[in-house]
Write a protein that holds these residues in place. Structure first.
Motif, PDB file in Angstrom:
ATOM      1  N   UNK A   1       1.847  -9.308   3.166  1.00 26.19           N
ATOM      2  CA  UNK A   1       1.575  -9.291   1.730  1.00 26.19           C
ATOM      3  C   UNK A   1       0.661  -8.151   1.332  1.00 26.19           C
ATOM      4  N   UNK A   2      -0.403  -7.931   2.123  1.00 30.76           N
ATOM      5  CA  UNK A   2      -1.330  -6.832   1.845  1.00 30.76           C
ATOM      6  C   UNK A   2      -0.601  -5.496   1.953  1.00 30.76           C
ATOM      7  N   UNK A   3       0.158  -5.304   3.030  1.00 28.25           N
ATOM      8  CA  UNK A   3       0.843  -4.024   3.237  1.00 28.25           C
ATOM      9  C   UNK A   3       1.943  -3.783   2.210  1.00 28.25           C
ATOM     10  N   UNK A   4       2.615  -4.840   1.778  1.00 30.09           N
ATOM     11  CA  UNK A   4       3.661  -4.672   0.767  1.00 30.09           C
ATOM     12  C   UNK A   4       3.070  -4.374  -0.607  1.00 30.09           C
ATOM     13  N   UNK A   5       1.831  -4.783  -0.818  1.00 30.35           N
ATOM     14  CA  UNK A   5       1.150  -4.513  -2.090  1.00 30.35           C
ATOM     15  C   UNK A   5       0.516  -3.119  -2.106  1.00 30.35           C
ATOM     16  N   UNK A   6       0.024  -2.661  -0.962  1.00 30.34           N
ATOM     17  CA  UNK A   6      -0.604  -1.341  -0.855  1.00 30.34           C
ATOM     18  C   UNK A   6       0.312  -0.434  -0.041  1.00 30.34           C
ATOM     19  N   UNK A   7       1.058   0.408  -0.711  1.00 34.19           N
ATOM     20  CA  UNK A   7       2.034   1.261  -0.032  1.00 34.19           C
ATOM     21  C   UNK A   7       1.380   2.360   0.801  1.00 34.19           C
ATOM     22  N   UNK A   8       0.070   2.566   0.643  1.00 32.65           N
ATOM     23  CA  UNK A   8      -0.671   3.493   1.497  1.00 32.65           C
ATOM     24  C   UNK A   8      -1.384   2.749   2.627  1.00 32.65           C
ATOM     25  N   UNK A   9      -1.144   1.459   2.719  1.00 33.35           N
ATOM     26  CA  UNK A   9      -1.818   0.641   3.716  1.00 33.35           C
ATOM     27  C   UNK A   9      -1.103   0.635   5.054  1.00 33.35           C
ATOM     28  N   UNK A  10      -1.890   0.625   6.107  1.00 32.31           N
ATOM     29  CA  UNK A  10      -1.399   0.499   7.473  1.00 32.31           C
ATOM     30  C   UNK A  10      -2.214  -0.583   8.158  1.00 32.31           C
ATOM     31  N   UNK A  11      -1.535  -1.488   8.826  1.00 34.65           N
ATOM     32  CA  UNK A  11      -2.219  -2.549   9.556  1.00 34.65           C
ATOM     33  C   UNK A  11      -2.451  -2.142  10.997  1.00 34.65           C
ATOM     34  N   UNK A  12      -3.642  -2.416  11.499  1.00 33.45           N
ATOM     35  CA  UNK A  12      -3.979  -2.136  12.891  1.00 33.45           C
ATOM     36  C   UNK A  12      -4.274  -3.470  13.559  1.00 33.45           C
TER      37      UNK A  12
ATOM     38  N   UNK B   1       8.621 -11.967   8.667  1.00 38.95           N
ATOM     39  CA  UNK B   1       7.726 -12.229   7.539  1.00 38.95           C
ATOM     40  C   UNK B   1       7.798 -11.130   6.477  1.00 38.95           C
ATOM     41  N   UNK B   2       8.538 -10.049   6.767  1.00 42.32           N
ATOM     42  CA  UNK B   2       8.715  -8.993   5.781  1.00 42.32           C
ATOM     43  C   UNK B   2       7.742  -7.834   5.894  1.00 42.32           C
ATOM     44  N   UNK B   3       7.128  -7.677   7.042  1.00 43.42           N
ATOM     45  CA  UNK B   3       6.196  -6.562   7.228  1.00 43.42           C
ATOM     46  C   UNK B   3       6.936  -5.231   7.323  1.00 43.42           C
ATOM     47  N   UNK B   4       6.401  -4.207   6.691  1.00 42.61           N
ATOM     48  CA  UNK B   4       6.944  -2.857   6.881  1.00 42.61           C
ATOM     49  C   UNK B   4       6.484  -2.344   8.251  1.00 42.61           C
ATOM     50  N   UNK B   5       7.296  -2.534   9.261  1.00 40.04           N
ATOM     51  CA  UNK B   5       6.867  -2.290  10.642  1.00 40.04           C
ATOM     52  C   UNK B   5       6.539  -0.834  10.930  1.00 40.04           C
ATOM     53  N   UNK B   6       6.975   0.081  10.075  1.00 37.45           N
ATOM     54  CA  UNK B   6       6.570   1.473  10.255  1.00 37.45           C
ATOM     55  C   UNK B   6       5.097   1.682   9.894  1.00 37.45           C
ATOM     56  N   UNK B   7       4.490   0.646   9.299  1.00 40.08           N
ATOM     57  CA  UNK B   7       3.070   0.718   8.939  1.00 40.08           C
ATOM     58  C   UNK B   7       2.232  -0.359   9.620  1.00 40.08           C
ATOM     59  N   UNK B   8       2.789  -0.951  10.665  1.00 43.43           N
ATOM     60  CA  UNK B   8       2.037  -1.904  11.491  1.00 43.43           C
ATOM     61  C   UNK B   8       1.891  -1.261  12.862  1.00 43.43           C
TER      62      UNK B   8
ATOM     63  N   UNK C   1      -6.020 -14.244  -0.900  1.00 42.84           N
ATOM     64  CA  UNK C   1      -6.300 -13.431   0.282  1.00 42.84           C
ATOM     65  C   UNK C   1      -5.626 -12.065   0.147  1.00 42.84           C
ATOM     66  N   UNK C   2      -4.358 -12.062  -0.217  1.00 50.08           N
ATOM     67  CA  UNK C   2      -3.607 -10.809  -0.347  1.00 50.08           C
ATOM     68  C   UNK C   2      -4.225  -9.952  -1.447  1.00 50.08           C
ATOM     69  N   UNK C   3      -4.544 -10.552  -2.579  1.00 50.60           N
ATOM     70  CA  UNK C   3      -5.145  -9.793  -3.687  1.00 50.60           C
ATOM     71  C   UNK C   3      -6.498  -9.226  -3.290  1.00 50.60           C
ATOM     72  N   UNK C   4      -7.333 -10.023  -2.624  1.00 50.70           N
ATOM     73  CA  UNK C   4      -8.662  -9.549  -2.202  1.00 50.70           C
ATOM     74  C   UNK C   4      -8.552  -8.430  -1.172  1.00 50.70           C
ATOM     75  N   UNK C   5      -7.563  -8.526  -0.309  1.00 51.45           N
ATOM     76  CA  UNK C   5      -7.390  -7.492   0.697  1.00 51.45           C
ATOM     77  C   UNK C   5      -7.059  -6.146   0.086  1.00 51.45           C
ATOM     78  N   UNK C   6      -6.397  -6.159  -1.058  1.00 50.04           N
ATOM     79  CA  UNK C   6      -5.960  -4.909  -1.694  1.00 50.04           C
ATOM     80  C   UNK C   6      -6.890  -4.407  -2.779  1.00 50.04           C
TER      81      UNK C   6
END
Length: 195
Positions: free
Chosen positions: A69-80, A101-108, A189-194
């Protein structure tokens, strides 16, 4: 984004010495590439890092939707995330879960366990530290607080998912600030993360 660090809110919890308390090593000279981070995020200042370096056994399926949810909301976001190489089958299942779950795996991105000073450096470069759910962090949160970094958390029902909230209470974090960092739902949680 969380534009004010926790040092502004509670200056007595932050260390000005950029040195790990665990191994005594400095980390102010490190770069993202020293962590084995992919080229796409090494020194790009437009990339927002969302870091959750909990041991993989703490990253339950409920957390997948939060990170995605965080990564789909922030297109400049990358999860580590922490990669545990001793259990390759488990890692493959974890990646499948994240895809489902719908994660953009190119940014995980998964990186191996880091020595304490490198881990502190990683936290210092993160936009936000994400607390895992429903099993949350304790040491991770303490380390982030030493750096004045925000940890977004969603306290679970049981003790293992309430450490971050407990640490916020111990350091005397004011209620307004807690409302910006402590979620009561997946959507919060998703909103606060972004932010």
């Amino acid at each position: 984004r969380h534009t004010r660090s926790l040092c502004d809110w509670s200056s007595d919890v932050c260390s000005s010495d950029l040195r790990s308390r665990m191994d005594g090593q400095p980390f102010d000279h490190l770069k993202r590439e020293d962590l084995g981070a992919p080229l796409s995020i090494r020194e790009d200042k437009d990339v927002n890092l969302y870091v959750c370096m909990q041991k993989p056994f703490k990253v339950f399926p409920e957390f997948d939707e939060l990170l995605c949810g965080v990564l789909n909301k922030d297109l400049n976001g990358h999860g580590i995330l922490h990669r545990e190489d001793s259990t390759k089958n488990n890692h493959a299942r974890f990646v499948q879960r994240m895809k489902k779950a719908g994660c953009p795996m190119d940014r995980v991105h998964f990186i191996p366990q880091q020595p304490p000073h490198r881990l502190m450096f990683l936290y210092s470069t993160a936009a936000v530290i994400l607390d895992s759910y429903p099993a949350g962090g304790c040491t991770t949160t303490r380390e982030a607080l030493e750096l004045g970094k925000a940890v977004v958390t969603w306290p679970a029902r049981l003790l293992g998912g309430r450490w971050t909230l407990g640490l916020y209470n111990v350091i005397g974090l004011d209620e307004e600030t807690k409302r910006q960092l402590v979620a009561n739902s997946k959507e919060e949680y998703i909103a606060m993360g972004c932010e």
